[in-house]
Motif scaffolding. Sequence first.
Motif, PDB file in Angstrom:
ATOM      1  N   ALA A  67       0.817  -1.215   0.000  1.00 28.90           N
ATOM      2  CA  ALA A  67       0.000   0.000   0.000  1.00 28.90           C
ATOM      3  C   ALA A  67       0.850   1.264   0.000  1.00 28.90           C
ATOM      4  O   ALA A  67       0.353   2.352  -0.296  1.00 28.90           O
ATOM      5  CB  ALA A  67      -0.941   0.002   1.205  1.00 28.90           C
ATOM      6  N   VAL A  68       2.134   1.130   0.307  1.00 27.76           N
ATOM      7  CA  VAL A  68       3.052   2.266   0.304  1.00 27.76           C
ATOM      8  C   VAL A  68       3.912   2.269  -0.956  1.00 27.76           C
ATOM      9  O   VAL A  68       4.263   3.326  -1.475  1.00 27.76           O
ATOM     10  CB  VAL A  68       3.956   2.242   1.565  1.00 27.76           C
ATOM     11  CG1 VAL A  68       5.013   3.333   1.519  1.00 27.76           C
ATOM     12  CG2 VAL A  68       3.111   2.359   2.819  1.00 27.76           C
ATOM     13  N   THR A  69       4.221   1.104  -1.475  1.00 26.73           N
ATOM     14  CA  THR A  69       5.174   1.020  -2.584  1.00 26.73           C
ATOM     15  C   THR A  69       4.533   0.874  -3.953  1.00 26.73           C
ATOM     16  O   THR A  69       5.220   0.991  -4.966  1.00 26.73           O
ATOM     17  CB  THR A  69       6.134  -0.171  -2.381  1.00 26.73           C
ATOM     18  OG1 THR A  69       5.378  -1.391  -2.357  1.00 26.73           O
ATOM     19  CG2 THR A  69       6.925  -0.018  -1.086  1.00 26.73           C
ATOM     20  N   GLU A  70       3.227   0.607  -4.013  1.00 24.75           N
ATOM     21  CA  GLU A  70       2.543   0.412  -5.292  1.00 24.75           C
ATOM     22  C   GLU A  70       1.310   1.311  -5.392  1.00 24.75           C
ATOM     23  O   GLU A  70       0.842   1.840  -4.387  1.00 24.75           O
ATOM     24  CB  GLU A  70       2.108  -1.047  -5.449  1.00 24.75           C
ATOM     25  CG  GLU A  70       3.258  -2.037  -5.427  1.00 24.75           C
ATOM     26  CD  GLU A  70       2.773  -3.480  -5.536  1.00 24.75           C
ATOM     27  OE1 GLU A  70       1.748  -3.733  -6.204  1.00 24.75           O
ATOM     28  OE2 GLU A  70       3.428  -4.356  -4.935  1.00 24.75           O
ATOM     29  N   GLU A  71       0.778   1.432  -6.607  1.00 22.46           N
ATOM     30  CA  GLU A  71      -0.436   2.214  -6.831  1.00 22.46           C
ATOM     31  C   GLU A  71      -1.646   1.358  -6.482  1.00 22.46           C
ATOM     32  O   GLU A  71      -1.786   0.249  -6.974  1.00 22.46           O
ATOM     33  CB  GLU A  71      -0.513   2.664  -8.290  1.00 22.46           C
ATOM     34  CG  GLU A  71       0.604   3.619  -8.664  1.00 22.46           C
ATOM     35  CD  GLU A  71       0.626   3.947 -10.149  1.00 22.46           C
ATOM     36  OE1 GLU A  71       0.775   5.142 -10.461  1.00 22.46           O
ATOM     37  OE2 GLU A  71       0.512   3.031 -10.976  1.00 22.46           O
ATOM     38  N   ILE A  72      -2.533   1.883  -5.638  1.00 20.78           N
ATOM     39  CA  ILE A  72      -3.671   1.117  -5.149  1.00 20.78           C
ATOM     40  C   ILE A  72      -4.876   1.216  -6.092  1.00 20.78           C
ATOM     41  O   ILE A  72      -5.538   0.242  -6.366  1.00 20.78           O
ATOM     42  CB  ILE A  72      -4.078   1.573  -3.731  1.00 20.78           C
ATOM     43  CG1 ILE A  72      -2.908   1.393  -2.774  1.00 20.78           C
ATOM     44  CG2 ILE A  72      -5.296   0.806  -3.246  1.00 20.78           C
ATOM     45  CD1 ILE A  72      -3.149   1.958  -1.386  1.00 20.78           C
ATOM     46  N   PHE A  73      -5.200   2.391  -6.563  1.00 15.91           N
ATOM     47  CA  PHE A  73      -6.378   2.632  -7.400  1.00 15.91           C
ATOM     48  C   PHE A  73      -7.655   2.136  -6.733  1.00 15.91           C
ATOM     49  O   PHE A  73      -8.475   1.439  -7.327  1.00 15.91           O
ATOM     50  CB  PHE A  73      -6.218   2.024  -8.802  1.00 15.91           C
ATOM     51  CG  PHE A  73      -5.164   2.707  -9.617  1.00 15.91           C
ATOM     52  CD1 PHE A  73      -5.327   4.019 -10.027  1.00 15.91           C
ATOM     53  CD2 PHE A  73      -4.006   2.041  -9.953  1.00 15.91           C
ATOM     54  CE1 PHE A  73      -4.354   4.667 -10.769  1.00 15.91           C
ATOM     55  CE2 PHE A  73      -3.017   2.672 -10.697  1.00 15.91           C
ATOM     56  CZ  PHE A  73      -3.199   3.996 -11.105  1.00 15.91           C
ATOM     57  N   GLY A  74      -7.811   2.497  -5.476  1.00 16.84           N
ATOM     58  CA  GLY A  74      -9.006   2.143  -4.730  1.00 16.84           C
ATOM     59  C   GLY A  74      -9.115   3.019  -3.496  1.00 16.84           C
ATOM     60  O   GLY A  74      -8.212   3.804  -3.186  1.00 16.84           O
TER      61      GLY A  74
END
Length: 181
Positions: A67-74
């Motif tokens: 959740a910190v290192t990638e894009e969540i898109f949610g």
Amino acid sequence: LTVGNGVEDGVNVGPMVEAKARDSVEAFVEDAVSRGAKVVVGGKRVEGPGYFFEPTLLTDVPRDARAVTEEIFGPVAPVVTFRDEDEAVELANATEYGLASYVFTENISRGLRIGDRIEFGLMGLNVGVISNAAAPFGGVKQSGLGREGGAEGIHEYTTTQYIGVENPWAQVSNPGTGTPA
């Protein structure tokens, strides 16, 4: 926040586009929690028809959580604390992604300074909605190349060509004589 059909009055959060998207958001939350994050609110899919996920606030999120290192898109907001501005910038730039970022501060000069230092295509300064048809939209790093919207977006649909031509007003001399041609 009210979750439901986005065309109904009073609804703030609509559905995800498909089951795979909702499942991905759920996996982000599960990963963070398994690493020590705490769910303050939300954190679950909404049962019933549609691909809904509760708006979620996570605290104590470790820096290596997806959740910190990638894009969540949610609808997930992971909260990570930092000691000072330099650490905040370092943390923001530590991801290989760079679509949108947000800075909230009482000091506008600080916000602009941070904006110069972080590696994102978009930055909201004391504002949560930054999309605007008249402004360029696009990311950096693994979040995309180029822009859409604004004058910069038009350039994506054009091809620049340079044609070099001899200067017709230049004086040319005959080689070896020094006299004009």
